[in-house]
Design a protein around this motif. Sequence first.
Motif, PDB file in Angstrom:
ATOM      1  N   ASP A 145       0.829  -1.220   0.000  1.00 39.05           N
ATOM      2  CA  ASP A 145       0.000   0.000   0.000  1.00 39.05           C
ATOM      3  C   ASP A 145       0.856   1.259   0.000  1.00 39.05           C
ATOM      4  O   ASP A 145       0.510   2.267  -0.620  1.00 39.05           O
ATOM      5  N   ARG A 146       1.976   1.201   0.690  1.00 35.19           N
ATOM      6  CA  ARG A 146       2.877   2.356   0.726  1.00 35.19           C
ATOM      7  C   ARG A 146       3.409   2.657  -0.661  1.00 35.19           C
ATOM      8  O   ARG A 146       3.491   3.814  -1.077  1.00 35.19           O
ATOM      9  N   TRP A 156       0.761   4.285  -2.619  1.00 31.94           N
ATOM     10  CA  TRP A 156       0.567   5.666  -2.163  1.00 31.94           C
ATOM     11  C   TRP A 156       1.624   6.581  -2.770  1.00 31.94           C
ATOM     12  O   TRP A 156       1.317   7.620  -3.341  1.00 31.94           O
ATOM     13  N   TYR A 157       2.873   6.159  -2.680  1.00 31.38           N
ATOM     14  CA  TYR A 157       3.943   6.991  -3.242  1.00 31.38           C
ATOM     15  C   TYR A 157       3.867   7.058  -4.763  1.00 31.38           C
ATOM     16  O   TYR A 157       4.184   8.087  -5.357  1.00 31.38           O
ATOM     17  N   TRP A 209       2.161   9.935  -6.003  1.00 27.29           N
ATOM     18  CA  TRP A 209       2.756  11.251  -5.761  1.00 27.29           C
ATOM     19  C   TRP A 209       3.609  11.743  -6.926  1.00 27.29           C
ATOM     20  O   TRP A 209       3.929  12.931  -7.002  1.00 27.29           O
ATOM     21  N   SER A 212       9.540   2.088   2.776  1.00 24.31           N
ATOM     22  CA  SER A 212       9.147   3.446   3.175  1.00 24.31           C
ATOM     23  C   SER A 212      10.276   4.460   3.043  1.00 24.31           C
ATOM     24  O   SER A 212      10.020   5.657   3.046  1.00 24.31           O
ATOM     25  N   THR A 233       1.871   4.577  10.236  1.00 26.31           N
ATOM     26  CA  THR A 233       1.054   5.785  10.071  1.00 26.31           C
ATOM     27  C   THR A 233       1.410   6.546   8.791  1.00 26.31           C
ATOM     28  O   THR A 233       2.452   6.301   8.170  1.00 26.31           O
ATOM     29  N   ASP A 234       0.557   7.471   8.445  1.00 25.47           N
ATOM     30  CA  ASP A 234       0.732   8.326   7.262  1.00 25.47           C
ATOM     31  C   ASP A 234       2.117   8.974   7.285  1.00 25.47           C
ATOM     32  O   ASP A 234       2.449   9.710   8.207  1.00 25.47           O
ATOM     33  N   GLY A 265       3.416  11.317   5.462  1.00 25.83           N
ATOM     34  CA  GLY A 265       3.549  12.724   5.074  1.00 25.83           C
ATOM     35  C   GLY A 265       4.483  12.878   3.882  1.00 25.83           C
ATOM     36  O   GLY A 265       4.942  11.892   3.308  1.00 25.83           O
ATOM     37  N   THR A 266       4.768  14.113   3.544  1.00 19.72           N
ATOM     38  CA  THR A 266       5.563  14.365   2.335  1.00 19.72           C
ATOM     39  C   THR A 266       7.035  14.632   2.638  1.00 19.72           C
ATOM     40  O   THR A 266       7.835  14.833   1.726  1.00 19.72           O
TER      41      THR A 266
END
Lengths: 288, 475
Positions: free
Chosen positions: A113-114, A117-118, A121, A166, A266-267, A269-270
């Motif tokens: 999932d990470r 998500w990235y 971006w 991550s 956890t989230d 962030g950027t």
Amino acid sequence: MSERVVVRKTYKLFIGGAFPRSESGRSYVVSSSKGKFLANASKASRKDAREAVAAARKAFPGWSSATAYNRGQILYRVAEMLEGRRSQFVTELVDADGVGVRRAGELVDAAVDRLVWYAGWSDKIGAIRGSANPVAGPYFNLSSTEPTGVVAVVAPEAGPLLGLVSVIAPVIVTGNTCVVVASERAPLPSITLAEVLATSDLPGGVVNILTGSAAEIAPWLAGHMDVNAIDLTGAEPELAVSCEQDAAENLKRVLRPASGKADWITDPGTGRMTAFLETKTVWHPIGI
Amino acid sequence: MFEYAPAPESRDIVDLKPSYGLFINGEWVEPLGEGREKTVNPASEEVLAEVAVASEADVDRAVQAARKAFTVWSAMPGSERAKYLFRIARIIQERSRELAVLESLDNGKPIRESRDVDLPLVAAHFFYYAGWADKLGYAGYGADPRPLGVAGQVIPWNFPLLMLAWKIAPALACGNTVVLKPAETTPLTALAFAEICRQVDLPPGVVNIVTGAGETGAALVNHPDVNKVAFTGSTEVGRQIARSVAGSGKKVTLELGGKAANIVFEDAALDQAVEGIVNGIFFNQGHVCCAGSRLLVQESIATELLEALKRRLGTLRLGDPLDKNTDIGAINSAAQLARIRELSDAGEPEGAERWSPACLLPDKGFWFPPTIFTGVAQSHRIAREEVFGPVLSVLTFRTPAEAVEKANNTPFGLSAGVWTEKGSRILWVASKLRAGVVWANTFNKFDPTSPFGGYKESGYGREGGRHGLEAYLDV
């Protein structure tokens, strides 16, 4: 009939898209959390680190000028490949990290999932970090993000897959290339991840993975004049300070280790992306 | 060239004290140590004033004052902080003539530049960041981004008041308090700014100004109660700072040296390019970190361009910085003049050809004529090292790819220029240049809304624009 003898994997380094052994010929024993022999991992040397930097530098022009859409799709492809090997990673995490099967499954899912998500971006970070600047004069003035270059990454000791993913994903999604020092205690999932990366259309050299001693390899990377930035997330406090000092030699951008226990769930962030982004501002006169 | 009658700006508008103390906690205080330095007018070597040299103990007093003020300042609503910054902007506008003269006196830059470039940008910078103080929640750093605490800021001598504005305005807007050290050769406008802080009734300790040289700067940067270090200056000192703060957790932004390429393609508008080249390297005597000090000209137009450039240099007027006709003022200090001489003296022995227009240098003061080196190779010192003076190195190229390769062949990455009438080529070159600011068909333009800062060994962090807030927020 005797039970079939399993064909075991030789764990090597991942440099320039290939899987070489350490040029030093060194390896070290990797054991499970219960002390069982798992494999010999390559123990990367200074020369391996330098080879990895050269591979990352070589890959930088192509990767950084690939379209954001393309990079996003490749990261998504990495997620697909990782999902396909879910059971393999679950087994490796149970062995390496001493977690239960169920927890290992959650960690692999979170890693997939990470990446997804990235991946998304790649073509959005520029929209939130760039700007058209209303300068007081007849000029078109645009600030946009660009990758910093070759980033050395000291991956966290804990979180051999989720932690690793991550720290790698935010570095490469924006167009940087990297040299990663994997978790020393649990390096095997990193090399299996390399197999995922090698089959995901990721150009060779964008991610290079070294296994071995962070205390030995990280200082070479921190002092390397062709490395533009260093992520010290996985460095012990003393090592982090000395690496930050060495990094000053060519003004590397430094991401310091966070205080407290890392939480990879956890989230994020950027911040891990923006730490390795430059802002370029272009001016042009307006006129007829 | 015809003669110009002198048109000097009067210096009577400036009221100099013979001696200045330190500005700590809203008061002028005497330094604890004995140290005193003279600041001179580099155009005449006349002593302008004596300033204090802050010791470690003085720096500690200033940091303590800033720490105490932080409680008040950071808790103040942004809309109230904004009003103080607006007041500062207004007073700078009101006193801009005086401050411009003072800047030219202490720095040696032509009044035309301090009056038309430095001072308008100083006021604009405060005005711009004033507006951010109550809008930080909209800046993309979370709903309620917090300041860092006490900022230790060390600035250079090339744009003394402008660099002060670049440092203080965003720091204060974000709710930090500051201790600022101006350069030892140009402290006077920072001391005048201290007076402005009193005029606007800025709460004591929010801005503290400590004068001195490298030791004072080091004491500030290394003070354990400083949360943020901002430095503009040489790459060498930047390196030392980056090394010294390692492990301290201090947030750091560094704006360091440069060796910018100014690339001129054969289809460029030649007269405009010549103006841009002159502005790029001779603006502020070349004391500009983003100066276009390497001219890369396409081989096919090199002869024509150099002729036009030399012709143009013949019309530049060097002399009294306070004369409104002056294009090139004084070199800021004897030490800088020695550095420029040393590097330019290395040009010819390494194989480059040196040229300067016929140019009478005043007897007193520190002066260096505009100088061009042709036949420069990339290996030459004058092509690699930052001269920080009115010295241009000319190299040629044949293809766009070669231009980009040469432009990027430097450890620096602050700025670059590109001159061509072809839009797609501008964008291609701009995207390939590893530099933080790219000026296309213009050069040396600055604006508070526009992020400025370098790649590679030109440092990190951005000043200006929304980006400039990040350096002063805990994000």
